[in-house]
Design a protein around this motif. Structure first.
Motif, PDB file in Angstrom:
ATOM      1  N   MET A  37       0.835  -1.168   0.000  1.00 29.25           N
ATOM      2  CA  MET A  37       0.000   0.000   0.000  1.00 29.25           C
ATOM      3  C   MET A  37       0.889   1.244   0.000  1.00 29.25           C
ATOM      4  N   PRO A  38       0.686   2.172  -0.912  1.00 24.89           N
ATOM      5  CA  PRO A  38       1.513   3.386  -0.943  1.00 24.89           C
ATOM      6  C   PRO A  38       1.209   4.277   0.259  1.00 24.89           C
ATOM      7  N   ALA A  39       2.229   4.935   0.744  1.00 21.59           N
ATOM      8  CA  ALA A  39       2.064   5.838   1.888  1.00 21.59           C
ATOM      9  C   ALA A  39       1.321   7.095   1.446  1.00 21.59           C
ATOM     10  N   PRO A  40       0.456   7.622   2.315  1.00 19.20           N
ATOM     11  CA  PRO A  40      -0.240   8.862   1.973  1.00 19.20           C
ATOM     12  C   PRO A  40       0.751  10.030   1.945  1.00 19.20           C
ATOM     13  N   GLU A  41       0.410  11.059   1.180  1.00 18.98           N
ATOM     14  CA  GLU A  41       1.278  12.238   1.122  1.00 18.98           C
ATOM     15  C   GLU A  41       1.323  12.929   2.481  1.00 18.98           C
ATOM     16  N   ASN A  42       0.148  13.064   3.119  1.00 24.14           N
ATOM     17  CA  ASN A  42       0.047  13.671   4.444  1.00 24.14           C
ATOM     18  C   ASN A  42      -0.769  12.756   5.344  1.00 24.14           C
ATOM     19  N   LEU A  43      -0.420  12.716   6.609  1.00 22.85           N
ATOM     20  CA  LEU A  43      -1.193  11.948   7.568  1.00 22.85           C
ATOM     21  C   LEU A  43      -2.428  12.705   8.038  1.00 22.85           C
ATOM     22  N   LEU A  44      -2.414  14.008   7.885  1.00 24.88           N
ATOM     23  CA  LEU A  44      -3.442  14.885   8.443  1.00 24.88           C
ATOM     24  C   LEU A  44      -4.270  15.533   7.341  1.00 24.88           C
ATOM     25  N   PRO A  45      -5.419  16.124   7.698  1.00 28.38           N
ATOM     26  CA  PRO A  45      -6.252  16.795   6.689  1.00 28.38           C
ATOM     27  C   PRO A  45      -5.489  17.886   5.950  1.00 28.38           C
ATOM     28  N   ASP A  46      -5.764  18.012   4.665  1.00 30.78           N
ATOM     29  CA  ASP A  46      -5.052  18.975   3.822  1.00 30.78           C
ATOM     30  C   ASP A  46      -5.137  20.399   4.353  1.00 30.78           C
ATOM     31  N   ALA A  47      -6.301  20.819   4.863  1.00 34.07           N
ATOM     32  CA  ALA A  47      -6.454  22.192   5.365  1.00 34.07           C
ATOM     33  C   ALA A  47      -5.496  22.457   6.524  1.00 34.07           C
ATOM     34  N   LEU A  48      -5.315  21.469   7.379  1.00 36.61           N
ATOM     35  CA  LEU A  48      -4.416  21.609   8.515  1.00 36.61           C
ATOM     36  C   LEU A  48      -2.961  21.691   8.052  1.00 36.61           C
ATOM     37  N   LEU A  86      -2.229  25.111   6.272  1.00 33.97           N
ATOM     38  CA  LEU A  86      -2.070  26.209   7.224  1.00 33.97           C
ATOM     39  C   LEU A  86      -0.754  26.059   7.981  1.00 33.97           C
ATOM     40  N   ALA A  87      -0.387  24.849   8.338  1.00 26.79           N
ATOM     41  CA  ALA A  87       0.903  24.616   8.996  1.00 26.79           C
ATOM     42  C   ALA A  87       2.050  25.059   8.083  1.00 26.79           C
ATOM     43  N   ARG A  88       1.922  24.799   6.797  1.00 29.32           N
ATOM     44  CA  ARG A  88       2.955  25.237   5.837  1.00 29.32           C
ATOM     45  C   ARG A  88       3.068  26.769   5.853  1.00 29.32           C
ATOM     46  N   ARG A  89       1.928  27.462   5.864  1.00 30.17           N
ATOM     47  CA  ARG A  89       1.933  28.934   5.935  1.00 30.17           C
ATOM     48  C   ARG A  89       2.609  29.412   7.209  1.00 30.17           C
ATOM     49  N   VAL A  90       2.333  28.738   8.336  1.00 29.44           N
ATOM     50  CA  VAL A  90       2.931  29.109   9.615  1.00 29.44           C
ATOM     51  C   VAL A  90       4.444  28.933   9.568  1.00 29.44           C
ATOM     52  N   GLY A 105      -3.881  30.566  24.613  1.00 31.00           N
ATOM     53  CA  GLY A 105      -2.938  31.561  25.116  1.00 31.00           C
ATOM     54  C   GLY A 105      -1.914  31.838  24.036  1.00 31.00           C
ATOM     55  N   ARG A 106      -1.411  33.067  24.022  1.00 27.60           N
ATOM     56  CA  ARG A 106      -0.386  33.453  23.041  1.00 27.60           C
ATOM     57  C   ARG A 106       0.636  34.318  23.760  1.00 27.60           C
ATOM     58  N   GLN A 144     -10.856  21.994  14.571  1.00 24.56           N
ATOM     59  CA  GLN A 144     -11.135  23.432  14.608  1.00 24.56           C
ATOM     60  C   GLN A 144     -10.176  24.154  15.558  1.00 24.56           C
ATOM     61  N   ALA A 145      -9.914  23.549  16.708  1.00 22.05           N
ATOM     62  CA  ALA A 145      -9.005  24.146  17.685  1.00 22.05           C
ATOM     63  C   ALA A 145      -7.579  24.213  17.136  1.00 22.05           C
ATOM     64  N   ALA A 146      -7.148  23.146  16.478  1.00 15.70           N
ATOM     65  CA  ALA A 146      -5.795  23.124  15.911  1.00 15.70           C
ATOM     66  C   ALA A 146      -5.636  24.201  14.838  1.00 15.70           C
ATOM     67  N   LEU A 147      -6.646  24.367  14.003  1.00 15.90           N
ATOM     68  CA  LEU A 147      -6.595  25.404  12.972  1.00 15.90           C
ATOM     69  C   LEU A 147      -6.503  26.793  13.604  1.00 15.90           C
ATOM     70  N   TRP A 148      -7.272  27.015  14.650  1.00 19.16           N
ATOM     71  CA  TRP A 148      -7.254  28.322  15.313  1.00 19.16           C
ATOM     72  C   TRP A 148      -5.892  28.569  15.952  1.00 19.16           C
ATOM     73  N   ALA A 149      -5.311  27.539  16.571  1.00 16.80           N
ATOM     74  CA  ALA A 149      -3.987  27.674  17.189  1.00 16.80           C
ATOM     75  C   ALA A 149      -2.933  28.025  16.141  1.00 16.80           C
ATOM     76  N   LEU A 150      -3.015  27.391  14.989  1.00 23.88           N
ATOM     77  CA  LEU A 150      -2.063  27.713  13.919  1.00 23.88           C
ATOM     78  C   LEU A 150      -2.204  29.157  13.470  1.00 23.88           C
ATOM     79  N   GLU A 151      -3.426  29.638  13.374  1.00 24.13           N
ATOM     80  CA  GLU A 151      -3.649  31.056  13.012  1.00 24.13           C
ATOM     81  C   GLU A 151      -2.941  31.984  14.006  1.00 24.13           C
ATOM     82  N   LEU A 152      -2.981  31.619  15.287  1.00 25.02           N
ATOM     83  CA  LEU A 152      -2.334  32.452  16.313  1.00 25.02           C
ATOM     84  C   LEU A 152      -0.819  32.474  16.172  1.00 25.02           C
ATOM     85  N   LEU A 153      -0.256  31.488  15.497  1.00 21.06           N
ATOM     86  CA  LEU A 153       1.196  31.435  15.303  1.00 21.06           C
ATOM     87  C   LEU A 153       1.678  32.267  14.116  1.00 21.06           C
TER      88      LEU A 153
END
Length: 167
Positions: A1-12, A15-19, A129-130, A155-164
């Protein structure tokens, strides 16, 4: 089975890449203190190749004793305001900043569900907290739609990334 490109949702991951890119450009390093997300934000950042230039450390402090022992959150603050409070989130961010060499630290603590919610703090309540070196610590309260445990955590993880992201 080929490995997935990302383990996590693309939106997450996007945004992590932008951070990572924005903080690299700003010359900043980041730290995290996570409770209800259990390391999800840190996992998103480390999905990005080269993230070690920016992501210094992450604390997963799910238990109150971990918040106190690892981040220095005063037990009286937890007892007075509850683990899911802006006061605890601010103390977590401050502790993560103090215990790292990072330039910015973001924390989150909340009620992901399905249980654990109250009338005052229903499922979907997350506190953030920030802490930025040389600035006052900020705290925020968010009420996310109760789309199930995974949905609240995402949703919480996305918001935390925005704060970074640099302002």
């Amino acid at each position: 089975m080929p490995a997935p490109e990302n383990l996590l949702p693309d939106a997450l991951v996007e945004l992590a890449r932008r951070v990572i890119d924005a903080n690299r450009e700003a010359g900043r390093t980041v730290a995290l203190a996570e409770s209800c997300t259990g390391g999800l934000v840190g996992a998103a950042l480390t999905e990005i190749a080269g993230s070690s230039d920016v992501f210094e450390t992450g604390f997963v402090t799910y238990a109150n004793t971990a918040k106190s022992c690892l981040l220095g959150v005063n037990e009286d603050v937890i007892e007075t305001f509850g683990a899911v409070s802006e006061q605890v989130a601010a103390a977590m961010a401050s502790g993560a900043l103090e215990r790292s060499g990072a330039d910015i630290a973001v924390s989150l603590t909340g009620v992901a569900g399905p249980g654990g919610g109250t009338d005052e703090k229903p499922v979907g309540t997350v506190m953030f907290g920030r802490a930025v070196r040389g600035a006052d610590v900020e705290s925020y309260s968010q009420s996310f739609e109760n789309t199930g445990r995974a949905g609240v955590r995402l949703q919480a993880a996305l918001w935390a990334l925005e704060l970074l992201l640099p302002e």
